[in-house]
Motif scaffolding. Sequence first.
Motif, PDB file in Angstrom:
ATOM      1  N   MET A 120       0.800  -1.220   0.000  1.00 42.14           N
ATOM      2  CA  MET A 120       0.000   0.000   0.000  1.00 42.14           C
ATOM      3  C   MET A 120       0.835   1.274   0.000  1.00 42.14           C
ATOM      4  N   THR A 121       1.717   1.440   0.999  1.00 44.71           N
ATOM      5  CA  THR A 121       2.505   2.672   1.059  1.00 44.71           C
ATOM      6  C   THR A 121       3.479   2.803  -0.104  1.00 44.71           C
ATOM      7  N   PRO A 122       4.267   1.770  -0.444  1.00 41.50           N
ATOM      8  CA  PRO A 122       5.185   1.921  -1.581  1.00 41.50           C
ATOM      9  C   PRO A 122       4.467   2.198  -2.906  1.00 41.50           C
ATOM     10  N   MET A 321       3.866   9.385   2.866  1.00 45.07           N
ATOM     11  CA  MET A 321       5.157   9.017   3.451  1.00 45.07           C
ATOM     12  C   MET A 321       5.123   9.193   4.960  1.00 45.07           C
ATOM     13  N   PHE A 322       4.616  10.332   5.423  1.00 45.89           N
ATOM     14  CA  PHE A 322       4.610  10.646   6.849  1.00 45.89           C
ATOM     15  C   PHE A 322       3.796   9.634   7.637  1.00 45.89           C
ATOM     16  N   SER A 323       2.616   9.298   7.122  1.00 43.60           N
ATOM     17  CA  SER A 323       1.730   8.408   7.864  1.00 43.60           C
ATOM     18  C   SER A 323       2.049   6.937   7.635  1.00 43.60           C
ATOM     19  N   GLY A 324       2.414   6.588   6.398  1.00 41.10           N
ATOM     20  CA  GLY A 324       2.596   5.186   6.049  1.00 41.10           C
ATOM     21  C   GLY A 324       3.712   4.501   6.807  1.00 41.10           C
ATOM     22  N   VAL A 325       4.829   5.202   7.028  1.00 42.78           N
ATOM     23  CA  VAL A 325       5.960   4.561   7.706  1.00 42.78           C
ATOM     24  C   VAL A 325       5.650   4.276   9.175  1.00 42.78           C
ATOM     25  N   ILE A 355      11.696   4.977   7.273  1.00 36.81           N
ATOM     26  CA  ILE A 355      11.622   5.794   6.061  1.00 36.81           C
ATOM     27  C   ILE A 355      12.534   5.243   4.972  1.00 36.81           C
ATOM     28  N   VAL A 356      13.740   4.847   5.360  1.00 34.48           N
ATOM     29  CA  VAL A 356      14.693   4.294   4.386  1.00 34.48           C
ATOM     30  C   VAL A 356      14.148   3.000   3.772  1.00 34.48           C
ATOM     31  N   PHE A 357      13.589   2.129   4.613  1.00 34.20           N
ATOM     32  CA  PHE A 357      13.048   0.860   4.135  1.00 34.20           C
ATOM     33  C   PHE A 357      11.895   1.095   3.162  1.00 34.20           C
ATOM     34  N   THR A 358      10.956   1.969   3.530  1.00 33.98           N
ATOM     35  CA  THR A 358       9.792   2.253   2.681  1.00 33.98           C
ATOM     36  C   THR A 358      10.213   2.903   1.368  1.00 33.98           C
ATOM     37  N   THR A 359      11.166   3.802   1.439  1.00 34.40           N
ATOM     38  CA  THR A 359      11.668   4.464   0.231  1.00 34.40           C
ATOM     39  C   THR A 359      12.265   3.450  -0.741  1.00 34.40           C
ATOM     40  N   THR A 360      13.014   2.491  -0.219  1.00 36.92           N
ATOM     41  CA  THR A 360      13.620   1.458  -1.064  1.00 36.92           C
ATOM     42  C   THR A 360      12.559   0.654  -1.810  1.00 36.92           C
ATOM     43  N   LEU A 361      11.505   0.237  -1.098  1.00 39.15           N
ATOM     44  CA  LEU A 361      10.429  -0.513  -1.751  1.00 39.15           C
ATOM     45  C   LEU A 361       9.717   0.331  -2.808  1.00 39.15           C
ATOM     46  N   SER A 362       9.512   1.615  -2.514  1.00 39.89           N
ATOM     47  CA  SER A 362       8.843   2.510  -3.476  1.00 39.89           C
ATOM     48  C   SER A 362       9.659   2.640  -4.759  1.00 39.89           C
ATOM     49  N   LEU A 363      10.969   2.769  -4.623  1.00 43.56           N
ATOM     50  CA  LEU A 363      11.830   2.884  -5.799  1.00 43.56           C
ATOM     51  C   LEU A 363      11.808   1.596  -6.631  1.00 43.56           C
ATOM     52  N   LEU A 364      11.734   0.447  -5.949  1.00 43.77           N
ATOM     53  CA  LEU A 364      11.664  -0.824  -6.668  1.00 43.77           C
ATOM     54  C   LEU A 364      10.375  -0.933  -7.475  1.00 43.77           C
ATOM     55  N   MET A 365       9.260  -0.386  -6.935  1.00 46.19           N
ATOM     56  CA  MET A 365       7.988  -0.453  -7.650  1.00 46.19           C
ATOM     57  C   MET A 365       7.981   0.394  -8.913  1.00 46.19           C
ATOM     58  N   LEU A 366       8.872   1.376  -8.979  1.00 50.14           N
ATOM     59  CA  LEU A 366       8.936   2.213 -10.177  1.00 50.14           C
ATOM     60  C   LEU A 366       9.496   1.468 -11.383  1.00 50.14           C
TER      61      LEU A 366
END
Length: 487
Positions: A120-122, A321-325, A355-366
């Motif tokens: 969901m968040t990523p 980002m603020f809420s999801g992490v 935040i770092v973990f969630t950001t990594t997953l988001s970049l992978l989804m791109l």
Amino acid sequence: MKNDKQEMLATKDKKRLSDVRAGVKLKKNIGLVSGTSFVVGSVIGAGIFITPRGVLKETRSVGITLSVWAGAGLLSLLGSLAYAELGCLITKSGCDYPYLWRGLGRVIAFLFAWTKIMIMTPSDLAIDGLSIAEHMVTFFDYCGSPKIPSKLIAALTILTLATINCWDTKLAASVQVFFTAFKLIAIGIIIVGGFIWIGQGKTHHLTGFTSSATSESVSSISLAFYDALWAYDGWNTLNYVTEELKNPYVNLPLANIFGMAMVTVLYILANISYIAVLGVDGILESSTIAVTWGQRVLGPAGIVMPIFVMFSTFGSANGSMFSGVRTLYAAAREHQFPEVLSYVSCKRYTPIPCIVFTTTLSLLMLIHGDVESLIDFFSLAALPFYALTTVSLVVLRFTMKDAHRHIKIFLPLPLMFIVCFVYLTITPIIQDPTFEYLYTFVIIMSGLVVYLPFVHYHIDNGCFKPVTRFIQCLIEVVPSPYDPDNN
């Protein structure tokens, strides 16, 4: 002078050491105004500029379209009221996660956390990043569809959001207020411009309040709600950051009510403006409704509309980002994910590992994702858990019946919410079953493969301890004090 500076530094070091020993908590920086901004800012993103076409495509009627937008807003308001009761009863960050834990058990709570963290968040951040990129590349001349530049811009957007949220909670809140103001200006321009258009007597698009093309299929109406509800998603944003709210018993319900009431009115008025200016056919033919609207009403000045869309989407992504992490933060504190993910920076008081973990997953989804597929991915994962969380409210009415409730809503209202969301979840599967539904189900259920060995049986043999120590030394994070019995 030198001695004074040394004493000041020594005092700061002692305070920091004291914080480390006592544990570092997330600061309460969010009040009623910033809380309402988070709700409005998280809800109003790319949705109102994209989904009106999808809603109208299913209804083919001005009257039913406006009814769908009003109905979706009412459902979102019902959901926010139910979550406000839960948030005041269980004052923990993480939104659905602690509520599902207390209401339906740790397995369901873990599956939600797994789905929220992995899907969901990523995917939400990736959608917003790609939406910003698609509008930004319109300012440049490219041959064909510039996929690589779009994804690079989306990646830079996500990294910028991560930096802001790592740096300071107050900065993230300020950014939210700033971009909320811009998106309200954008919608204000659309609403005022539409009513000026109507005031000039150009009302022929509104006279057909119903039409012969109106869809009579119940499933079509449900799909229209599906699109509208995606535009309203974010109504539970504040429940992810309950521990960072000032006076949550007052500010949580008020911010939810004010925020959703404001969004619903703005969405209905914006759709009236779209229809008045573009008509049904104009909306159905446009993939960028706000840009087309701006070209017709504002002329050359219409170039500001893609800029406003980008600002609006950036604010929505910041709220996500603020809420999801905070779900990952809450789950890691319960030892359902590696504990280091619940650690907080002793300098910034922000959950940097999350935040770092969630950001990594988001970049992978791109890498392989596009906006439409990611929206389907997000929606299919989200709706069932919204219904399950509201079921938890009903369960807790009986299992915690003696607990003091600062807000208590009329029970038939959450029951209505549950029925509607279950219906909306099942209908698309029956209407048009595809492999996407199977993929989503498999990913959600794969959480059990992680849960059984690592959470239920704790088969880790201390393998995460060296990693935890390394991360602590690298980014200076420490455990956050936590009382699991504090409701």
